[in-house]
Scaffold this motif. Structure first.
Motif, PDB file in Angstrom:
ATOM      1  N   ALA A 106      40.286  43.466  36.385  1.00 48.02           N
ATOM      2  CA  ALA A 106      39.864  44.416  35.359  1.00 48.02           C
ATOM      3  C   ALA A 106      38.541  45.061  35.752  1.00 48.02           C
ATOM      4  O   ALA A 106      37.598  44.369  36.144  1.00 48.02           O
ATOM      5  CB  ALA A 106      39.714  43.710  34.017  1.00 48.02           C
ATOM      6  N   MET A 107      38.459  46.394  35.629  1.00 46.91           N
ATOM      7  CA  MET A 107      37.271  47.129  36.036  1.00 46.91           C
ATOM      8  C   MET A 107      36.787  48.011  34.897  1.00 46.91           C
ATOM      9  O   MET A 107      37.580  48.656  34.220  1.00 46.91           O
ATOM     10  CB  MET A 107      37.578  48.030  37.243  1.00 46.91           C
ATOM     11  CG  MET A 107      38.306  47.365  38.364  1.00 46.91           C
ATOM     12  SD  MET A 107      38.759  48.589  39.631  1.00 46.91           S
ATOM     13  CE  MET A 107      39.999  47.657  40.534  1.00 46.91           C
ATOM     14  N   ASP A 108      35.480  48.044  34.715  1.00 47.99           N
ATOM     15  CA  ASP A 108      34.894  48.968  33.753  1.00 47.99           C
ATOM     16  C   ASP A 108      33.468  49.282  34.191  1.00 47.99           C
ATOM     17  O   ASP A 108      32.789  48.446  34.789  1.00 47.99           O
ATOM     18  CB  ASP A 108      34.891  48.383  32.343  1.00 47.99           C
ATOM     19  CG  ASP A 108      34.776  49.470  31.275  1.00 47.99           C
ATOM     20  OD1 ASP A 108      35.792  49.781  30.634  1.00 47.99           O
ATOM     21  OD2 ASP A 108      33.674  50.015  31.105  1.00 47.99           O
ATOM     22  N   ILE A 109      33.040  50.492  33.869  1.00 45.88           N
ATOM     23  CA  ILE A 109      31.709  50.946  34.257  1.00 45.88           C
ATOM     24  C   ILE A 109      30.624  50.102  33.597  1.00 45.88           C
ATOM     25  O   ILE A 109      29.502  49.997  34.090  1.00 45.88           O
ATOM     26  CB  ILE A 109      31.527  52.447  33.905  1.00 45.88           C
ATOM     27  CG1 ILE A 109      30.276  53.010  34.574  1.00 45.88           C
ATOM     28  CG2 ILE A 109      31.491  52.641  32.413  1.00 45.88           C
ATOM     29  CD1 ILE A 109      30.371  53.153  36.061  1.00 45.88           C
TER      30      ILE A 109
ATOM     31  N   LYS B 177      42.864  34.303  33.276  1.00 48.36           N
ATOM     32  CA  LYS B 177      43.712  35.249  34.009  1.00 48.36           C
ATOM     33  C   LYS B 177      42.950  36.501  34.437  1.00 48.36           C
ATOM     34  O   LYS B 177      43.471  37.295  35.224  1.00 48.36           O
ATOM     35  CB  LYS B 177      44.906  35.677  33.136  1.00 48.36           C
ATOM     36  CG  LYS B 177      45.801  34.537  32.683  1.00 48.36           C
ATOM     37  CD  LYS B 177      46.937  35.063  31.812  1.00 48.36           C
ATOM     38  CE  LYS B 177      47.787  33.946  31.244  1.00 48.36           C
ATOM     39  NZ  LYS B 177      48.911  34.478  30.411  1.00 48.36           N
ATOM     40  N   ILE B 178      41.749  36.682  33.913  1.00 50.47           N
ATOM     41  CA  ILE B 178      41.013  37.947  34.076  1.00 50.47           C
ATOM     42  C   ILE B 178      39.874  37.811  35.074  1.00 50.47           C
ATOM     43  O   ILE B 178      39.038  36.919  34.970  1.00 50.47           O
ATOM     44  CB  ILE B 178      40.455  38.414  32.715  1.00 50.47           C
ATOM     45  CG1 ILE B 178      41.605  38.643  31.720  1.00 50.47           C
ATOM     46  CG2 ILE B 178      39.632  39.690  32.887  1.00 50.47           C
ATOM     47  CD1 ILE B 178      41.134  38.838  30.286  1.00 50.47           C
ATOM     48  N   ASP B 179      39.860  38.722  36.029  1.00 48.25           N
ATOM     49  CA  ASP B 179      38.752  38.853  36.979  1.00 48.25           C
ATOM     50  C   ASP B 179      38.071  40.183  36.666  1.00 48.25           C
ATOM     51  O   ASP B 179      38.529  41.237  37.094  1.00 48.25           O
ATOM     52  CB  ASP B 179      39.277  38.826  38.416  1.00 48.25           C
ATOM     53  CG  ASP B 179      38.175  39.044  39.456  1.00 48.25           C
ATOM     54  OD1 ASP B 179      36.983  39.045  39.084  1.00 48.25           O
ATOM     55  OD2 ASP B 179      38.519  39.226  40.645  1.00 48.25           O
ATOM     56  N   PHE B 180      36.992  40.122  35.884  1.00 45.69           N
ATOM     57  CA  PHE B 180      36.323  41.348  35.439  1.00 45.69           C
ATOM     58  C   PHE B 180      35.272  41.774  36.450  1.00 45.69           C
ATOM     59  O   PHE B 180      34.442  40.977  36.885  1.00 45.69           O
ATOM     60  CB  PHE B 180      35.677  41.153  34.067  1.00 45.69           C
ATOM     61  CG  PHE B 180      35.008  42.394  33.541  1.00 45.69           C
ATOM     62  CD1 PHE B 180      35.733  43.345  32.839  1.00 45.69           C
ATOM     63  CD2 PHE B 180      33.660  42.621  33.771  1.00 45.69           C
ATOM     64  CE1 PHE B 180      35.124  44.504  32.369  1.00 45.69           C
ATOM     65  CE2 PHE B 180      33.040  43.770  33.302  1.00 45.69           C
ATOM     66  CZ  PHE B 180      33.771  44.715  32.600  1.00 45.69           C
ATOM     67  N   ARG B 181      35.299  43.066  36.822  1.00 47.73           N
ATOM     68  CA  ARG B 181      34.310  43.636  37.741  1.00 47.73           C
ATOM     69  C   ARG B 181      33.597  44.798  37.049  1.00 47.73           C
ATOM     70  O   ARG B 181      34.237  45.739  36.589  1.00 47.73           O
ATOM     71  CB  ARG B 181      34.985  44.153  39.014  1.00 47.73           C
ATOM     72  CG  ARG B 181      35.922  43.149  39.687  1.00 47.73           C
ATOM     73  CD  ARG B 181      35.199  42.057  40.409  1.00 47.73           C
ATOM     74  NE  ARG B 181      36.129  41.192  41.109  1.00 47.73           N
ATOM     75  CZ  ARG B 181      36.539  41.385  42.364  1.00 47.73           C
ATOM     76  NH1 ARG B 181      36.082  42.443  43.059  1.00 47.73           N
ATOM     77  NH2 ARG B 181      37.392  40.560  42.936  1.00 47.73           N
ATOM     78  N   GLU B 182      32.289  44.714  36.977  1.00 43.97           N
ATOM     79  CA  GLU B 182      31.507  45.774  36.360  1.00 43.97           C
ATOM     80  C   GLU B 182      31.067  46.794  37.400  1.00 43.97           C
ATOM     81  O   GLU B 182      30.629  46.426  38.496  1.00 43.97           O
ATOM     82  CB  GLU B 182      30.263  45.187  35.686  1.00 43.97           C
ATOM     83  CG  GLU B 182      29.407  46.213  34.970  1.00 43.97           C
ATOM     84  CD  GLU B 182      28.195  45.600  34.287  1.00 43.97           C
ATOM     85  OE1 GLU B 182      27.550  46.298  33.486  1.00 43.97           O
ATOM     86  OE2 GLU B 182      27.895  44.418  34.572  1.00 43.97           O
ATOM     87  N   GLY B 183      31.193  48.081  37.048  1.00 43.33           N
ATOM     88  CA  GLY B 183      30.753  49.145  37.943  1.00 43.33           C
ATOM     89  C   GLY B 183      31.842  50.179  38.152  1.00 43.33           C
ATOM     90  O   GLY B 183      32.964  50.046  37.639  1.00 43.33           O
ATOM     91  N   PRO B 184      31.544  51.242  38.894  1.00 39.48           N
ATOM     92  CA  PRO B 184      32.538  52.286  39.176  1.00 39.48           C
ATOM     93  C   PRO B 184      33.747  51.706  39.899  1.00 39.48           C
ATOM     94  O   PRO B 184      33.611  50.855  40.797  1.00 39.48           O
ATOM     95  CB  PRO B 184      31.764  53.272  40.061  1.00 39.48           C
ATOM     96  CG  PRO B 184      30.321  52.998  39.783  1.00 39.48           C
ATOM     97  CD  PRO B 184      30.232  51.537  39.494  1.00 39.48           C
ATOM     98  N   ALA B 185      34.928  52.180  39.526  1.00 37.96           N
ATOM     99  CA  ALA B 185      36.158  51.617  40.090  1.00 37.96           C
ATOM    100  C   ALA B 185      36.458  52.132  41.499  1.00 37.96           C
ATOM    101  O   ALA B 185      37.031  51.399  42.310  1.00 37.96           O
ATOM    102  CB  ALA B 185      37.336  51.917  39.169  1.00 37.96           C
ATOM    103  N   LEU B 186      36.105  53.385  41.789  1.00 33.42           N
ATOM    104  CA  LEU B 186      36.501  53.970  43.077  1.00 33.42           C
ATOM    105  C   LEU B 186      35.983  53.181  44.276  1.00 33.42           C
ATOM    106  O   LEU B 186      36.764  52.922  45.213  1.00 33.42           O
ATOM    107  CB  LEU B 186      36.060  55.432  43.154  1.00 33.42           C
ATOM    108  CG  LEU B 186      36.814  56.403  42.232  1.00 33.42           C
ATOM    109  CD1 LEU B 186      36.220  57.802  42.325  1.00 33.42           C
ATOM    110  CD2 LEU B 186      38.303  56.439  42.561  1.00 33.42           C
TER     111      LEU B 186
END
Length: 248
Positions: A110-113, A133-142
């Motif tokens: 999961a990605m969100d700015i 189940k969730i691997d959250f990553r903060e920051g721009p997705a590209l």
């Protein structure tokens, strides 16, 4: 482009009195019938809690509507999804919908700015017993997508990818996630009817944020229609959702 306070005060979904009624249906009564007859009776108690929590937030129009969450859960089960990705999380209604639909060993990247809104919904997700189940990553997705593509093992490894983020980057996302989803897997793009503005005349009076992103959404729709790598189906659920099944 951001939604201004002035925009926020003016925003009304056509035909509906409340922002939580994020639907293109022109009848409140019909939409409420769908919710009360088919959606709410099957809605997990944690989803209901998160939905009601999110409705109190000033930016509740960003949330995935419950009927769309129901659609996502069924799709995930039909295709037996296990390894998924979500670009754009907000408070996590679609994320929780996905997590509940996946098997116990399923995974969501999961990605969100920003992590701020995700933190609002996280206690509900944890209480539901699916946070693992969730691997959250903060920051721009590209940049993260570019990093994933560099590893050949990631290509074609995702069963399902849900995109509900900055519309001006939708085509950029598509050009990357098409490499990451497996053949036979599915990509879902949210808001592809963009408040109905995609069919409005070019000189129609629109709120600034609707007008700004409208051309990007139209550009995506045209590109998907011509992309021979996918089969597509655009549905008038929520604010419009386009399903893309990768075939080559």
């Amino acid at each position: 482009m951001t939604i201004t306070n002035e925009d926020q005060q003016q925003i009304q979904i056509p035909g509906h009195k409340h922002l939580r009624h994020k639907s293109l249906l022109q009848s409140d009564a019909l939409y409420q019938y769908i919710l009360e007859t088919s959606v709410y009776p099957r809605e997990h108690e944690s989803l209901k809690e998160l939905r009601e929590l999110t409705e109190k937030h000033p930016w509740n129009l960003l949330a995935t509507p419950p009927d769309e969450g129901q659609l996502l859960r069924m799709l995930l089960k039909v295709i037996n999804a296990k390894n998924t990705m979500e670009i754009g999380v907000y408070t996590g209604y679609s994320l929780l919908s996905t997590a509940l639909a996946l098997p116990s060993d399923g995974k969501i990247l999961a990605m969100d700015i920003s992590r701020e809104y995700y933190e609002l919904g996280l206690p509900v997700i944890e209480k539901a017993g699916v946070a693992h189940k969730i691997d959250f990553r903060e920051g721009p997705a590209l940049p993260l997508l570019d990093q994933l593509i560099k590893d050949e093992n990631n290509k074609g490894s995702f069963d399902f990818i849900f995109v509900d983020a900055d519309k001006d980057n939708y085509l950029n996302y598509h050009n990357r996630v098409i490499e990451l989803v497996k053949i036979g897997g599915m990509i879902a793009y949210d808001n592809t009817l963009w408040n109905g503005s995609v069919a409005a005349p070019s000189d129609a009076p629109l709120l600034d944020y609707i007008k700004y992103y409208r051309d990007f959404v139209i550009e995506l729709n045209q590109a998907l229609a011509l992309d021979s790598r996918v089969e597509i189906c655009q549905l008038p659920v929520g604010d419009g959702i386009t399903l893309c099944r990768r075939i080559i």
